[in-house]
Scaffold this motif. Structure first.
Motif, PDB file in Angstrom:
ATOM      1  N   ARG A   4       0.807  -1.212   0.000  1.00  0.00           N
ATOM      2  CA  ARG A   4       0.000   0.000   0.000  1.00  0.00           C
ATOM      3  C   ARG A   4       0.843   1.265   0.000  1.00  0.00           C
ATOM      4  O   ARG A   4       1.904   1.317   0.602  1.00  0.00           O
ATOM      5  CB  ARG A   4      -0.893   0.032   1.229  1.00  0.00           C
ATOM      6  N   LYS A   5       0.302   2.275  -0.642  1.00  0.00           N
ATOM      7  CA  LYS A   5       0.915   3.597  -0.570  1.00  0.00           C
ATOM      8  C   LYS A   5       0.476   4.245   0.733  1.00  0.00           C
ATOM      9  O   LYS A   5      -0.615   3.998   1.242  1.00  0.00           O
ATOM     10  CB  LYS A   5       0.508   4.444  -1.759  1.00  0.00           C
ATOM     11  N   LEU A   6       1.321   5.100   1.259  1.00  0.00           N
ATOM     12  CA  LEU A   6       1.019   5.756   2.523  1.00  0.00           C
ATOM     13  C   LEU A   6      -0.207   6.646   2.419  1.00  0.00           C
ATOM     14  O   LEU A   6      -0.940   6.799   3.401  1.00  0.00           O
ATOM     15  CB  LEU A   6       2.232   6.547   3.004  1.00  0.00           C
ATOM     16  N   GLU A  84       6.759  11.074   1.888  1.00  0.00           N
ATOM     17  CA  GLU A  84       5.718  11.505   0.946  1.00  0.00           C
ATOM     18  C   GLU A  84       4.589  10.471   0.892  1.00  0.00           C
ATOM     19  O   GLU A  84       4.827   9.276   1.096  1.00  0.00           O
ATOM     20  CB  GLU A  84       6.319  11.655  -0.455  1.00  0.00           C
ATOM     21  N   PRO A  85       3.375  10.899   0.586  1.00  0.00           N
ATOM     22  CA  PRO A  85       2.250   9.971   0.527  1.00  0.00           C
ATOM     23  C   PRO A  85       2.363   8.952  -0.605  1.00  0.00           C
ATOM     24  O   PRO A  85       1.718   7.910  -0.563  1.00  0.00           O
ATOM     25  CB  PRO A  85       1.037  10.880   0.333  1.00  0.00           C
ATOM     26  N   SER A  86       3.203   9.225  -1.589  1.00  0.00           N
ATOM     27  CA  SER A  86       3.380   8.284  -2.700  1.00  0.00           C
ATOM     28  C   SER A  86       4.304   7.121  -2.335  1.00  0.00           C
ATOM     29  O   SER A  86       4.378   6.132  -3.064  1.00  0.00           O
ATOM     30  CB  SER A  86       3.936   9.012  -3.921  1.00  0.00           C
ATOM     31  N   ALA A  87       4.990   7.227  -1.197  1.00  0.00           N
ATOM     32  CA  ALA A  87       5.874   6.148  -0.761  1.00  0.00           C
ATOM     33  C   ALA A  87       5.045   4.931  -0.362  1.00  0.00           C
ATOM     34  O   ALA A  87       3.865   5.039  -0.025  1.00  0.00           O
ATOM     35  CB  ALA A  87       6.723   6.610   0.418  1.00  0.00           C
ATOM     36  N   HIS A  88       5.665   3.789  -0.397  1.00  0.00           N
ATOM     37  CA  HIS A  88       5.004   2.544  -0.010  1.00  0.00           C
ATOM     38  C   HIS A  88       5.261   2.238   1.464  1.00  0.00           C
ATOM     39  O   HIS A  88       6.206   2.734   2.066  1.00  0.00           O
ATOM     40  CB  HIS A  88       5.501   1.390  -0.880  1.00  0.00           C
ATOM     41  N   ASP A 120       0.051   0.651  12.021  1.00  0.00           N
ATOM     42  CA  ASP A 120      -0.665   0.877  10.766  1.00  0.00           C
ATOM     43  C   ASP A 120      -0.340  -0.163   9.700  1.00  0.00           C
ATOM     44  O   ASP A 120      -1.021  -0.225   8.684  1.00  0.00           O
ATOM     45  CB  ASP A 120      -0.319   2.265  10.201  1.00  0.00           C
ATOM     46  N   PHE A 121       0.690  -0.939   9.923  1.00  0.00           N
ATOM     47  CA  PHE A 121       1.139  -1.869   8.902  1.00  0.00           C
ATOM     48  C   PHE A 121       0.600  -3.261   9.191  1.00  0.00           C
ATOM     49  O   PHE A 121       0.726  -3.772  10.289  1.00  0.00           O
ATOM     50  CB  PHE A 121       2.664  -1.855   8.828  1.00  0.00           C
ATOM     51  N   LYS A 122      -0.020  -3.835   8.164  1.00  0.00           N
ATOM     52  CA  LYS A 122      -0.701  -5.114   8.338  1.00  0.00           C
ATOM     53  C   LYS A 122      -0.488  -6.005   7.115  1.00  0.00           C
ATOM     54  O   LYS A 122       0.059  -5.577   6.122  1.00  0.00           O
ATOM     55  CB  LYS A 122      -2.198  -4.863   8.524  1.00  0.00           C
ATOM     56  N   GLY A 123      -1.008  -7.211   7.211  1.00  0.00           N
ATOM     57  CA  GLY A 123      -1.078  -8.116   6.068  1.00  0.00           C
ATOM     58  C   GLY A 123       0.211  -8.268   5.303  1.00  0.00           C
ATOM     59  O   GLY A 123       1.203  -8.743   5.818  1.00  0.00           O
ATOM     60  N   MET A 124       0.161  -7.847   4.046  1.00  0.00           N
ATOM     61  CA  MET A 124       1.293  -8.036   3.145  1.00  0.00           C
ATOM     62  C   MET A 124       2.553  -7.329   3.629  1.00  0.00           C
ATOM     63  O   MET A 124       3.650  -7.831   3.432  1.00  0.00           O
ATOM     64  CB  MET A 124       0.944  -7.537   1.741  1.00  0.00           C
TER      65      MET A 124
END
Length: 140
Positions: A4-6, A84-88, A120-124
């Motif tokens: 996901r992207k931030l 940046e919000p475009s970062a993963h 905030d980080f989950k799953g994949m």
């Protein structure tokens, strides 16, 4: 693998901000009421000046500072590293590990969009961190 992207992670996030003259006590109360681990410290134009975290609160109290009278300007982390919000998600996790912190403001062209933290980080993302176990250990 989806990463996901931030921007997607923080899109519905309610910002928790205070001015730099707010007290440590006000920041701690705000963090408690919002179940958050950090407060973003902003100026009158809502530009990011710093970040105040639970670690900063513990340090301030350990130094004997008064929570009621100590302004955030005296104990916050100034000019925090941002992403940046475009970062993963994996990019944010790597940056958090490399820099040794648990909260990372997401900012685009001076506009604050939110803060990511390890919860905030989950799953994949967690699966990928398991593959890069040394990184995951840094942000626990």
């Amino acid at each position: 693998m989806t990463n996901r992207k931030l921007a997607d992670i923080v899109k519905d996030q309610r910002l928790i901000t205070l001015a730099e003259d707010a007290s440590v006590q006000e920041a701690c109360r705000s963090m408690w009421e919002n179940r958050a681990g950090s407060v973003l410290v902003v100026d009158a134009g809502r530009r990011l000046l710093g970040i105040f975290t639970g670690r900063d609160a513990v340090r301030a109290l350990a130094e004997g500072r008064s929570a009621e009278t100590t302004p955030l300007a005296d104990v916050m982390t100034r000019n925090p590293v941002t992403v940046e919000p475009s970062a993963h998600a994996i990019d944010a996790l790597r940056r958090m590990c490399d820099c040794g912190f648990r909260h990372l403001p997401v900012v685009e062209e001076g506009r604050i969009l939110g803060v990511v933290s390890r919860g905030d980080f989950k799953g994949m993302e967690i699966d990928q961190m398991d593959e890069e176990e040394h990184l995951w250990e840094c942000v626990r």
